[in-house]
Design an enzyme around this catalytic site. Structure first.
Site, mmCIF file in Angstrom:
data_model
loop_
_atom_site.group_PDB
_atom_site.id
_atom_site.type_symbol
_atom_site.label_atom_id
_atom_site.label_comp_id
_atom_site.label_asym_id
_atom_site.label_seq_id
_atom_site.Cartn_x
_atom_site.Cartn_y
_atom_site.Cartn_z
ATOM 1 N N TRP A 160 0.780 -1.429 -0.075
ATOM 2 C CA TRP A 160 0.125 0.020 0.084
ATOM 3 C C TRP A 160 0.877 1.287 -0.004
ATOM 4 O O TRP A 160 0.307 2.349 0.302
ATOM 5 C CB TRP A 160 -0.981 0.087 1.403
ATOM 6 C CG TRP A 160 -0.041 -0.399 2.585
ATOM 7 C CD1 TRP A 160 0.404 0.462 3.185
ATOM 8 C CD2 TRP A 160 -0.062 -1.610 3.100
ATOM 9 N NE1 TRP A 160 1.023 -0.187 4.336
ATOM 10 C CE2 TRP A 160 0.935 -1.444 4.350
ATOM 11 C CE3 TRP A 160 -0.486 -2.954 2.790
ATOM 12 C CZ2 TRP A 160 0.912 -2.468 4.980
ATOM 13 C CZ3 TRP A 160 -0.194 -4.068 3.688
ATOM 14 C CH2 TRP A 160 0.513 -3.852 4.655
ATOM 15 N N ARG A 161 2.058 1.100 -0.179
ATOM 16 C CA ARG A 161 3.123 2.426 -0.166
ATOM 17 C C ARG A 161 2.944 3.255 -1.325
ATOM 18 O O ARG A 161 3.564 4.151 -1.500
ATOM 19 C CB ARG A 161 4.450 1.707 0.302
ATOM 20 C CG ARG A 161 4.695 1.536 1.757
ATOM 21 C CD ARG A 161 5.275 2.660 2.642
ATOM 22 N NE ARG A 161 5.067 2.436 3.935
ATOM 23 C CZ ARG A 161 5.846 2.108 4.607
ATOM 24 N NH1 ARG A 161 7.025 1.258 4.472
ATOM 25 N NH2 ARG A 161 5.576 1.872 5.948
ATOM 26 N N GLU A 206 -5.307 0.287 6.423
ATOM 27 C CA GLU A 206 -5.557 0.880 7.916
ATOM 28 C C GLU A 206 -6.425 -0.021 8.680
ATOM 29 O O GLU A 206 -6.198 -0.533 9.958
ATOM 30 C CB GLU A 206 -5.739 2.310 8.061
ATOM 31 C CG GLU A 206 -4.879 3.060 7.302
ATOM 32 C CD GLU A 206 -3.174 2.990 8.150
ATOM 33 O OE1 GLU A 206 -3.353 2.492 9.156
ATOM 34 O OE2 GLU A 206 -2.402 3.383 7.438
ATOM 35 N N TYR A 250 -10.695 -10.060 15.089
ATOM 36 C CA TYR A 250 -11.272 -9.039 15.377
ATOM 37 C C TYR A 250 -12.376 -8.706 14.267
ATOM 38 O O TYR A 250 -12.277 -7.809 13.442
ATOM 39 C CB TYR A 250 -10.443 -7.627 15.633
ATOM 40 C CG TYR A 250 -9.884 -7.535 16.904
ATOM 41 C CD1 TYR A 250 -10.417 -8.327 18.165
ATOM 42 C CD2 TYR A 250 -8.804 -7.024 17.126
ATOM 43 C CE1 TYR A 250 -9.803 -8.374 19.176
ATOM 44 C CE2 TYR A 250 -8.253 -6.831 18.441
ATOM 45 C CZ TYR A 250 -8.644 -7.469 19.351
ATOM 46 O OH TYR A 250 -7.814 -7.513 20.611
ATOM 47 N N TYR A 252 -6.965 7.105 15.400
ATOM 48 C CA TYR A 252 -5.734 6.795 14.702
ATOM 49 C C TYR A 252 -5.924 6.693 13.206
ATOM 50 O O TYR A 252 -5.315 7.288 12.207
ATOM 51 C CB TYR A 252 -5.298 5.463 15.124
ATOM 52 C CG TYR A 252 -4.166 4.768 13.893
ATOM 53 C CD1 TYR A 252 -2.864 5.327 13.860
ATOM 54 C CD2 TYR A 252 -4.569 3.860 13.193
ATOM 55 C CE1 TYR A 252 -1.906 5.073 12.848
ATOM 56 C CE2 TYR A 252 -3.749 3.354 12.015
ATOM 57 C CZ TYR A 252 -2.530 3.801 12.026
ATOM 58 O OH TYR A 252 -1.789 3.534 10.974
ATOM 59 N N ASP A 262 -0.160 5.542 16.915
ATOM 60 C CA ASP A 262 -0.391 4.268 17.323
ATOM 61 C C ASP A 262 0.603 3.548 18.105
ATOM 62 O O ASP A 262 1.323 4.283 18.916
ATOM 63 C CB ASP A 262 -0.176 3.223 15.624
ATOM 64 C CG ASP A 262 1.369 3.300 15.448
ATOM 65 O OD1 ASP A 262 1.800 4.152 16.012
ATOM 66 O OD2 ASP A 262 1.680 2.388 14.702
ATOM 67 N N SER A 273 -7.999 -13.063 23.539
ATOM 68 C CA SER A 273 -7.097 -12.185 24.360
ATOM 69 C C SER A 273 -7.732 -11.967 25.952
ATOM 70 O O SER A 273 -7.051 -12.193 26.599
ATOM 71 C CB SER A 273 -7.302 -10.683 23.930
ATOM 72 O OG SER A 273 -6.868 -10.651 22.680
#
Length: 348
Positions: free
Chosen positions: A20-21, A33, A78, A116, A134, A301
DNA sequence: AAATCGGGGTA
DNA sequence: TACCCAGATTT
């Protein structure tokens, strides 16, 4: 040389080539992100590649089903990120003419986009002067300035955001923000940072005061709950089975799993049979056997899942059953995916 | 403010 | 084992 100049110089010498750069397409920056939230770059890369290939534009993602999105996301964890991402893709496509907001204030209103991520997209994609903070940035700033305010406390969050804003340059914000994060990830690593040849080692407070290992400070919460999962795996004569969608709150929302009996403690086979439903597909059982003798401990977690899979053979065909091949179409937690893999080796 | 939400890498 | 990862959302 200023702090930001040192970071920018380090970045020129040390930047990684990441997929993604080489773009400022807000869709691709947003996608990367979201995927990298609480996720290592190395783990995120293959998922990013898959998503960009399958959904080249936000419209392509918007017309996909949530189940399809979750299936491609399977294993990344997540899963609310995937659900919120899909929701936002539809919002941007249907209500914003397919264009992402170009400012922090507009971006942060999107579901799944917090402080963020809004700062990251605003700066990296649109060049807006917004600092990113971050986990990497917290570490670099806490060490370099010797700040022991917990990074996950209210005051800490505010303090580091303000500090980051004071430090940012008024140009090259794209490279500076990515460079500062990269510096934290590669040079100022959590354990065993490379202080010996660090461009900031002549003025790093933590290095001078021997506080590298203790910074950044963090308030920790140690509550890990134990849960006991008993998965009932119906298998009819054709090796068809059944899956259920997890609804409501809690883990793995909208992912699929076998019929589940959760119990306050481990169950033996007799206790299990008492609790088993009597209706289809468990109406005419010929055999119930534990697939795994010892519990499989799946660690999340904040909870450890002590899990046993029970093979429940039935004499009649399961109505609306799922074939072994069809099992691959459903998004499932890694715990279930691993079991299915083993099941196919030993049973099908 | 604290809890919740995954899975994997690292020492 | 403990900690961390290009955090956000809910309670």
């Amino acid at each position: 040389m200023s702090f930001s100049e040192k970071i920018l110089n380090w970045y020129v010498q040390n930047k990684r080539q990441l997929p993604w750069r080489n773009t400022t397409d807000p869709y691709k920056i947003w996608l990367s992100e979201i995927m990298l939230q609480q996720t290592r770059v190395a783990q995120g890369i293959p998922y990013y590649e898959k998503f960009v290939k399958k959904y080249p534009t936000v419209q392509d993602m918007a017309v996909a089903s949530e189940q399809e999105i979750l299936k491609l996301w399977q294993g990344l964890g997540y899963y609310s990120r995937a659900r919120n991402m899909h929701h936002t893709a539809r919002k941007v496509t249907e209500e914003m003419d397919g264009k992402f907001p170009q400012t922090y204030e507009g971006l942060i209103k999107l579901k799944g986009v917090g402080d963020y991520t809004a700062s990251a997209i605003a700066s990296i994609s649109f060049g807006q002067l917004e600092p990113v903070v971050d986990g990497n940035v917290y570490r670099v700033l806490a060490r370099y300035f010797g700040v022991d305010t917990p990074i996950n406390s209210g005051p800490g969050i505010k303090y580091f955001k303000n500090l980051a804003r004071e430090l940012m340059p008024d140009e090259n914000i794209r490279d500076y923000n990515q460079g500062l994060m990269e510096f934290g990830a590669i040079q100022c690593a959590p354990k065993k940072p490379y202080c010996l040849h660090c461009p900031l080692n002549d003025s790093c407070v933590a290095l001078q005061k021997n506080l590298i290992a203790s910074l950044p400070a963090k308030l920790k919460n140690n509550s890990i709950k134990k849960r006991y999962f008993n998965y009932l795996v119906p298998l009819d004569p054709k090796s068809n089975t059944r899956l259920h969608k997890r609804e409501g709150k809690g883990i793995w929302q909208n992912l699929y799993e076998f019929p589940l009996i959760e119990s306050p403690k481990e169950l033996n086979i007799n206790e299990l049979k008492e609790l088993m439903p009597k209706e289809a597909p468990f109406a005419d059982l010929t055999e119930v056997i534990a697939f795994n003798a010892d519990n499989i401990v799946h660690k999340l977690s904040h909870q450890h899942l002590y899990t046993r899979f029970w093979i429940c053979r039935t004499s009649s065909e399961i109505a609306d059953g799922i074939t072994p091949a069809e099992l691959e179409d459903y998004p499932v937690p890694v715990l279930i995916a691993d079991f299915i893999k083993t099941l196919k080796i030993s049973y099908f």
